[in-house]
Design a protein around this motif. Structure first.
Motif, PDB file in Angstrom:
ATOM      1  N   TRP A 216       0.844  -1.199   0.000  1.00 44.61           N
ATOM      2  CA  TRP A 216       0.000   0.000   0.000  1.00 44.61           C
ATOM      3  C   TRP A 216       0.886   1.257   0.000  1.00 44.61           C
ATOM      4  O   TRP A 216       0.652   2.198  -0.750  1.00 44.61           O
ATOM      5  CB  TRP A 216      -0.906  -0.082   1.217  1.00 44.61           C
ATOM      6  N   GLU A 217       1.937   1.255   0.827  1.00 43.54           N
ATOM      7  CA  GLU A 217       2.867   2.394   0.867  1.00 43.54           C
ATOM      8  C   GLU A 217       3.510   2.606  -0.504  1.00 43.54           C
ATOM      9  O   GLU A 217       3.615   3.725  -0.989  1.00 43.54           O
ATOM     10  CB  GLU A 217       3.983   2.144   1.904  1.00 43.54           C
ATOM     11  N   MET A 220       0.842   3.781  -3.047  1.00 42.17           N
ATOM     12  CA  MET A 220       0.473   5.157  -2.707  1.00 42.17           C
ATOM     13  C   MET A 220       1.575   6.110  -3.186  1.00 42.17           C
ATOM     14  O   MET A 220       1.304   7.154  -3.789  1.00 42.17           O
ATOM     15  CB  MET A 220       0.279   5.266  -1.195  1.00 42.17           C
ATOM     16  N   ASP A 221       2.819   5.726  -2.951  1.00 37.53           N
ATOM     17  CA  ASP A 221       3.943   6.556  -3.369  1.00 37.53           C
ATOM     18  C   ASP A 221       3.949   6.730  -4.895  1.00 37.53           C
ATOM     19  O   ASP A 221       4.192   7.818  -5.413  1.00 37.53           O
ATOM     20  CB  ASP A 221       5.247   5.898  -2.892  1.00 37.53           C
ATOM     21  N   ILE A 259      -6.902   3.501  -4.185  1.00 31.37           N
ATOM     22  CA  ILE A 259      -6.304   4.829  -3.954  1.00 31.37           C
ATOM     23  C   ILE A 259      -6.887   5.849  -4.938  1.00 31.37           C
ATOM     24  O   ILE A 259      -7.210   6.985  -4.554  1.00 31.37           O
ATOM     25  CB  ILE A 259      -4.767   4.746  -4.048  1.00 31.37           C
ATOM     26  N   HIS A 276      -6.902   6.655   4.273  1.00 31.46           N
ATOM     27  CA  HIS A 276      -5.461   6.476   4.457  1.00 31.46           C
ATOM     28  C   HIS A 276      -4.857   7.385   5.524  1.00 31.46           C
ATOM     29  O   HIS A 276      -3.645   7.522   5.585  1.00 31.46           O
ATOM     30  CB  HIS A 276      -4.757   6.696   3.123  1.00 31.46           C
ATOM     31  N   LYS A 280      -1.572  11.209   4.784  1.00 29.06           N
ATOM     32  CA  LYS A 280      -1.691  10.854   3.365  1.00 29.06           C
ATOM     33  C   LYS A 280      -2.702  11.773   2.679  1.00 29.06           C
ATOM     34  O   LYS A 280      -2.538  12.155   1.525  1.00 29.06           O
ATOM     35  CB  LYS A 280      -2.146   9.400   3.219  1.00 29.06           C
ATOM     36  N   MET A 284      -2.275  13.750  -0.747  1.00 26.21           N
ATOM     37  CA  MET A 284      -3.161  13.512  -1.907  1.00 26.21           C
ATOM     38  C   MET A 284      -3.801  14.825  -2.352  1.00 26.21           C
ATOM     39  O   MET A 284      -3.892  15.100  -3.553  1.00 26.21           O
ATOM     40  CB  MET A 284      -4.239  12.471  -1.544  1.00 26.21           C
TER      41      MET A 284
END
Ligand SMILES: [Zn+2]
Length: 336
Positions: A216-217, A220-221, A259, A276, A280, A284
Motif C-alpha cells: 500500500w505504501e 500510494m507513493d 487509492i 489512508h 496521506k 493527496m
C-alpha cells in the motif's frame, strides 16, 4: 458464544434461530466464499441443535451439551473436514466417520450433528453421502459448508436447505479487527477491512503479514509521484517493483484502484475523511491541486487499471501490459 456474538449475517442467523425453535430439517448447506465464517456459524448452530434449552440466539451456553461443545468433546457431534494438503476427503472417511456412525443413537443430546466440509467432497464422496441425505435417521442433522454450490450434485442440493452468507460491511470487519487487536493502527485496520471485501477470515489472514501495508505504501507513493516520474523511471524502477510482486499483481491493481477511488472522493468532497489517514490525505490533496486533477481523469485511470487486469487474466505478456498501464496512467494524469 451465541449467534448475537457473531458479526453480521442477520438473515442467516434469524433463519437458523427460528428453526431451532421449530422442527429443524435434516440437512443445511452453508454457502459463501472462503473465510466468510461458514464453519463458525455452522458450529454455533450445531451447539443450538444439541442444546437442552436452545433459544433464537442459539445454545444456552450452560447446559452439559453446550459445555461439551465448548470443550470440543461432545460425543454426538462430529466434523469431517478436508485434511491439510489433501485435495479431497477420502470416500473411505465418509463411510467410516459418517455413514457407519449415523445409525448409532445419540449419547447425551437428542440429536447427532455432523459438520462436513463439502468443498472437499468430490462427486464420489457426494454420491456416498447421498442415500443417507435422502433418508436420514430421525435423530441426525447434517451441516454442509461449501464455497461454490455449483460444484455439488443437484441431488445433494435438493436435499439441503441453503443458508447463504453475505459479505460483511467494511465497518463490521473493522470492528472485528479492532476487537481482535486493540493496538492496531486505525488506518491499517481500515485498509484491511476495505481490502477484504467483507470477508472477515480474509481480513484476519491479511493481518498476519505486513505485505498489504508495505504494498500500500509503495502503490500510494507511485500515485503521489506519478506526475514527476519520467518515462524511464516508470519503465525501470516502477516496472521492477511490479515484476517482483507479480504473484500479487491483482492485489496491487486493487490497491491502485482503491487509492484512485479515494482521490476521486477527495476531488468531489475535500472534507470527507480519508481511509489512508490525515498525513496521506494532505499529500493527496496537494497532488490533486498541483496537477489540477479532475474526476474524469481518475475515471480514465480506473479504466486503464481494469484493462491491465483483463490482460493479466488473459495471460497477456506481463512486461508489456504493466509498461502500457504505467505509461497510460501517466498520460491520463498529465492530460487534464
Ligand atoms: Zn445449552
Amino acid at each position: 458464544m451465541a449467534f448475537s456474538e457473531l458479526t453480521g449475517q442477520i438473515d442467516a442467523k434469524t433463519r437458523l434461530g427460528n428453526s431451532l425453535l421449530g422442527e429443524p430439517g435434516h440437512a443445511f448447506l452453508f454457502v459463501g466464499p472462503s473465510g466468510i465464517g461458514k464453519k463458525t456459524l455452522a458450529r454455533e448452530f450445531a451447539k443450538g441443535l444439541l442444546c437442552s434449552h436452545p433459544t433464537k440466539d442459539g445454545g444456552c451456553g450452560t447446559c452439559p451439551n453446550c459445555i461439551y461443545m465448548r470443550e470440543h468433546t461432545h460425543p454426538d457431534y462430529r466434523e469431517l473436514l478436508l485434511p491439510d494438503g489433501e485435495k479431497n476427503i477420502k470416500v473411505a472417511d465418509v463411510r467410516s466417520r459418517i455413514l457407519s456412525d449415523v445409525g448409532i443413537l445419540s449419547q447425551i443430546a437428542e440429536r447427532k450433528v455432523y459438520l462436513i466440509d463439502a468443498d472437499g467432497l468430490a462427486e464420489e464422496g457426494q454420491n456416498a453421502l447421498l442415500k443417507t441425505l435422502e433418508e436420514p435417521p430421525k435423530h441426525v442433522v447434517f451441516l454442509l459448508t461449501v464455497s461454490d454450490d455449483s460444484k455439488l450434485l443437484p441431488t445433494v442440493l435438493s436435499r439441503t436447505v441453503s443458508i447463504r452468507m453475505v459479505p460483511n460491511t467494511d465497518e463490521e470487519v473493522y470492528s472485528v479487527l479492532r476487537k481482535k487487536d486493540p493496538d492496531i493502527l486505525e488506518e491499517e485496520a481500515k485498509l484491511y477491512s476495505r481490502f477484504s471485501r467483507g470477508i472477515i477470515g480474509y481480513a484476519m489472514s491479511l493481518m498476519e503479514t505486513t505485505w498489504l501495508v508495505d504494498a500500500w505504501e509503495e502503490v500510494m507513493d507511485l500515485v503521489l509521484t506519478l506526475s514527476e516520474k519520467t518515462r524511464a523511471d516508470l519503465l525501470t524502477d516502477t516496472y521492477t517493483f511490479f515484476e517482483e510482486e507479480k504473484e500479487h499483481f491483482p492485489d496491487l491493481l486493487a490497491l491502485l484502484d482503491m487509492i484512485f477511488d479515494e482521490m476521486a472522493i477527495l476531488i468531489v468532497a475535500p472534507q470527507s475523511p480519508c481511509l489512508h489517514g490525515e498525513g496521506k490525505k494532505d499529500k493527496m490533496m496537494s497532488v490533486i491541486k498541483k496537477n489540477k486533477l479532475r474526476v474524469s481523469q481518475i475515471e480514465r485511470c480506473s479504466k486503464v487499471i481494469s484493462t491491465a487486469a483483463k490482460a493479466f487474466r488473459a495471460n497477456g505478456n506481463f512486461e508489456i501490459l504493466v509498461c502500457q498501464m504505467l505509461l497510460a496512467l501517466k498520460k491520463e494524469y498529465m492530460n487534464g
